[in-house]
Motif scaffolding. Structure first.
Motif, PDB file in Angstrom:
ATOM      1  N   SER A 124      12.423  49.972   8.383  1.00 44.28           N
ATOM      2  CA  SER A 124      13.188  49.313   7.755  1.00 44.28           C
ATOM      3  C   SER A 124      13.192  47.861   7.875  1.00 44.28           C
ATOM      4  O   SER A 124      13.204  47.283   8.992  1.00 44.28           O
ATOM      5  CB  SER A 124      14.592  49.424   7.898  1.00 44.28           C
ATOM      6  N   GLY A 125      12.866  46.838   7.059  1.00 46.22           N
ATOM      7  CA  GLY A 125      12.495  45.521   7.410  1.00 46.22           C
ATOM      8  C   GLY A 125      11.478  45.299   8.333  1.00 46.22           C
ATOM      9  O   GLY A 125      10.277  45.703   8.041  1.00 46.22           O
ATOM     10  N   ALA A 126      11.838  44.534   9.256  1.00 45.30           N
ATOM     11  CA  ALA A 126      10.551  44.293  10.533  1.00 45.30           C
ATOM     12  C   ALA A 126      10.637  45.649  11.394  1.00 45.30           C
ATOM     13  O   ALA A 126       9.766  45.331  12.251  1.00 45.30           O
ATOM     14  CB  ALA A 126      11.036  42.997  11.063  1.00 45.30           C
ATOM     15  N   LYS A 127      11.415  46.503  11.417  1.00 44.43           N
ATOM     16  CA  LYS A 127      11.432  47.504  12.401  1.00 44.43           C
ATOM     17  C   LYS A 127      10.324  48.534  11.708  1.00 44.43           C
ATOM     18  O   LYS A 127      10.629  49.009  10.606  1.00 44.43           O
ATOM     19  CB  LYS A 127      12.837  48.045  12.469  1.00 44.43           C
ATOM     20  N   GLY A 128       9.664  49.272  12.505  1.00 41.20           N
ATOM     21  CA  GLY A 128       8.835  50.399  12.119  1.00 41.20           C
ATOM     22  C   GLY A 128       9.301  51.832  12.277  1.00 41.20           C
ATOM     23  O   GLY A 128      10.446  51.859  12.555  1.00 41.20           O
ATOM     24  N   LYS A 143       8.743  58.852  20.066  1.00 40.55           N
ATOM     25  CA  LYS A 143       7.723  57.882  19.752  1.00 40.55           C
ATOM     26  C   LYS A 143       8.169  56.673  18.903  1.00 40.55           C
ATOM     27  O   LYS A 143       8.651  56.753  17.766  1.00 40.55           O
ATOM     28  CB  LYS A 143       6.716  58.513  19.137  1.00 40.55           C
ATOM     29  N   GLY A 144       8.432  55.571  19.766  1.00 39.51           N
ATOM     30  CA  GLY A 144       8.963  54.323  18.983  1.00 39.51           C
ATOM     31  C   GLY A 144       8.249  53.704  18.070  1.00 39.51           C
ATOM     32  O   GLY A 144       6.994  54.220  17.798  1.00 39.51           O
ATOM     33  N   GLY A 145       8.623  52.729  17.256  1.00 37.83           N
ATOM     34  CA  GLY A 145       8.108  51.890  16.229  1.00 37.83           C
ATOM     35  C   GLY A 145       8.162  50.387  16.635  1.00 37.83           C
ATOM     36  O   GLY A 145       9.287  50.171  17.531  1.00 37.83           O
ATOM     37  N   LYS A 146       7.756  49.699  16.009  1.00 38.39           N
ATOM     38  CA  LYS A 146       7.710  48.161  16.051  1.00 38.39           C
ATOM     39  C   LYS A 146       9.117  47.435  15.898  1.00 38.39           C
ATOM     40  O   LYS A 146      10.002  48.017  15.014  1.00 38.39           O
ATOM     41  CB  LYS A 146       7.038  47.309  14.914  1.00 38.39           C
ATOM     42  N   GLY A 147       9.702  46.830  16.949  1.00 42.81           N
ATOM     43  CA  GLY A 147      10.946  46.225  16.631  1.00 42.81           C
ATOM     44  C   GLY A 147      12.163  47.073  17.303  1.00 42.81           C
ATOM     45  O   GLY A 147      13.268  46.497  17.294  1.00 42.81           O
ATOM     46  N   HIS A 148      11.843  48.453  17.946  1.00 47.69           N
ATOM     47  CA  HIS A 148      12.980  49.034  18.563  1.00 47.69           C
ATOM     48  C   HIS A 148      12.897  48.979  20.078  1.00 47.69           C
ATOM     49  O   HIS A 148      11.797  49.133  20.488  1.00 47.69           O
ATOM     50  CB  HIS A 148      12.518  50.563  18.114  1.00 47.69           C
ATOM     51  N   THR A 149      13.934  48.658  20.524  1.00 42.95           N
ATOM     52  CA  THR A 149      14.056  48.474  21.821  1.00 42.95           C
ATOM     53  C   THR A 149      14.326  49.785  22.852  1.00 42.95           C
ATOM     54  O   THR A 149      14.700  50.815  22.175  1.00 42.95           O
ATOM     55  CB  THR A 149      15.249  47.718  22.403  1.00 42.95           C
ATOM     56  N   PRO A 150      13.530  49.846  24.043  1.00 43.62           N
ATOM     57  CA  PRO A 150      13.647  51.141  24.774  1.00 43.62           C
ATOM     58  C   PRO A 150      15.210  51.726  25.182  1.00 43.62           C
ATOM     59  O   PRO A 150      15.572  52.741  24.834  1.00 43.62           O
ATOM     60  CB  PRO A 150      13.039  50.750  26.151  1.00 43.62           C
ATOM     61  N   LEU A 151      16.011  50.591  25.228  1.00 48.48           N
ATOM     62  CA  LEU A 151      17.521  51.084  25.338  1.00 48.48           C
ATOM     63  C   LEU A 151      18.119  51.816  24.005  1.00 48.48           C
ATOM     64  O   LEU A 151      18.658  52.918  24.109  1.00 48.48           O
ATOM     65  CB  LEU A 151      18.519  49.817  25.398  1.00 48.48           C
ATOM     66  N   GLU A 152      17.554  51.230  22.757  1.00 53.70           N
ATOM     67  CA  GLU A 152      17.953  51.911  21.612  1.00 53.70           C
ATOM     68  C   GLU A 152      17.519  53.113  21.506  1.00 53.70           C
ATOM     69  O   GLU A 152      18.097  54.236  21.014  1.00 53.70           O
ATOM     70  CB  GLU A 152      17.497  51.103  20.614  1.00 53.70           C
TER      71      GLU A 152
END
Length: 329
Positions: free
Chosen positions: A193-197, A296-305
């Motif tokens: 969504s938006g800038a987040k992967g 498995k994270g994506g662009k713009g998402h922080t480890p804490l989130e």
């Protein structure tokens, strides 16, 4: 068995400490769903691909492991007898001038924490049907990861298969060994969504026939990050720079499970540009059952989130597992 697990943990902790260049101590317990096979070790990581909905039990898994023991001779102290007239060279005289008192032989109390949950034996699954019923009752629902999460693709795995890390550090799907009654995975995702992967997340519940077999799965999972710090999940997905650490009950704030482990590294989707993103795998064991959550994270998402999503899922599964096994705390 406990000494074997202690030996594995000690080796892993020494290797991890060396990599981190920090001091730390060894534990006496290992870390998901693993058993040694001809191709490598087995577990719950997610290779990409479509999976079926039925499965059958696999072939015989391992039933043994290394053992560790220590022995040695050391000085022992006890009260001696009075020396003969003229004095003796070797003895200690109890109660005589110049003698030394016998050391206190009272052993120190054992302060090792012990798990506070014991399952009701009548509720522990003994066959494949009961194991799958338990796994489906315990596993995470997509909305439990947090707001915006939904079903992933494929949504559910074949409970007769699980993932195997082969000798080339590639994850494959194989049939279950006889030591495992069921292994069930459910996938979720947080759409881009938006800038987040895109965020990919999955939960797995694995039911073993015995506690020792579940314990070996945890130990082998810890070993995998040392054996294969870079792993290919399947398709365009891979992880790199993996490090893992296990905690027995009462260690490293683990107050919820017999054993727990975490694995951290970087996730790369080569089809999406190949930029590294946060990768984490958490796993816990209660008796014969292990539960795990992989993100498995994506662009713009922080480890804490992303860690928060994992915690929500793990807490839900551990609480439901304790309730289903009807034990005492």
């Amino acid at each position: 068995m406990r000494s074997a697990r202690a030996a594995i943990r000690a080796g892993i902790v020494i290797g991890l400490c060396g990599a981190l260049l920090v001091g730390c101590g060894s534990g006496d317990e290992p870390e998901g769903d693993r058993a040694s096979g001809s191709k490598g070790t087995t577990g719950t990581k997610e290779p990409t691909g479509t999976e079926g909905t039925t499965g059958a039990e696999g072939t015989t898994g391992p039933s043994g492991g290394p053992s560790a023991a220590t022995s040695g001779d050391g000085p022992t102290g006890s009260a001696g007898s009075a020396g003969s007239e003229g004095g003796g060279k070797g003895g200690t005289a109890s109660g005589e001038p110049g003698g030394t008192a016998a050391p206190d032989a009272t052993p120190a109390p054992d302060t090792t924490p012990t798990p506070d949950f014991v399952a009701d034996p009548a509720l522990v699954p003994r066959n494949r049907a009961d194991a799958l019923t338990l796994a489906r009752a315990v596993i995470t629902r997509p909305t439990e990861y947090g707001r915006g999460y939904g079903k992933g693709t494929p949504y559910e795995s074949d409970p007769g298969d699980w993932n195997v890390l082969d000798t080339s550090c590639n994850w494959q799907r194989e049939g279950l060994p006889r030591t495992v009654l069921a292994s069930f995975t459910r996938r979720g995702q947080l759409p881009a969504s938006g800038a987040k992967g895109l965020v990919r997340i999955s939960s797995t519940v694995t039911v073993h026939r015995t506690t020792s077999q579940a314990d070996w799965e945890m130990a082998e999972t810890l070993e995998e990050a040392l054996r294969c710090p870079d792993q290919r999940l399947g398709g365009s997905e891979r992880v790199q720079q993996l490090m893992s650490l296990g905690s027995a009950f009462g260690q490293s704030a683990n107050l919820t499970a017999d054993d727990s482990l975490m694995e951290r590294g970087e996730f790369i989707d080569e089809s999406g540009g190949g930029a590294p993103a946060h990768y984490a795998w958490n796993q816990s064991r209660l008796g014969t059952v292990t539960v795990s959550v992989v993100v498995k994270g994506g662009k713009g998402h922080t480890p804490l989130e992303l860690t928060t999503a994992q915690i929500h899922a793990m807490t839900s599964m551990v609480n439901r597992l304790k309730s289903a096994l009807g034990g005492t705390e």
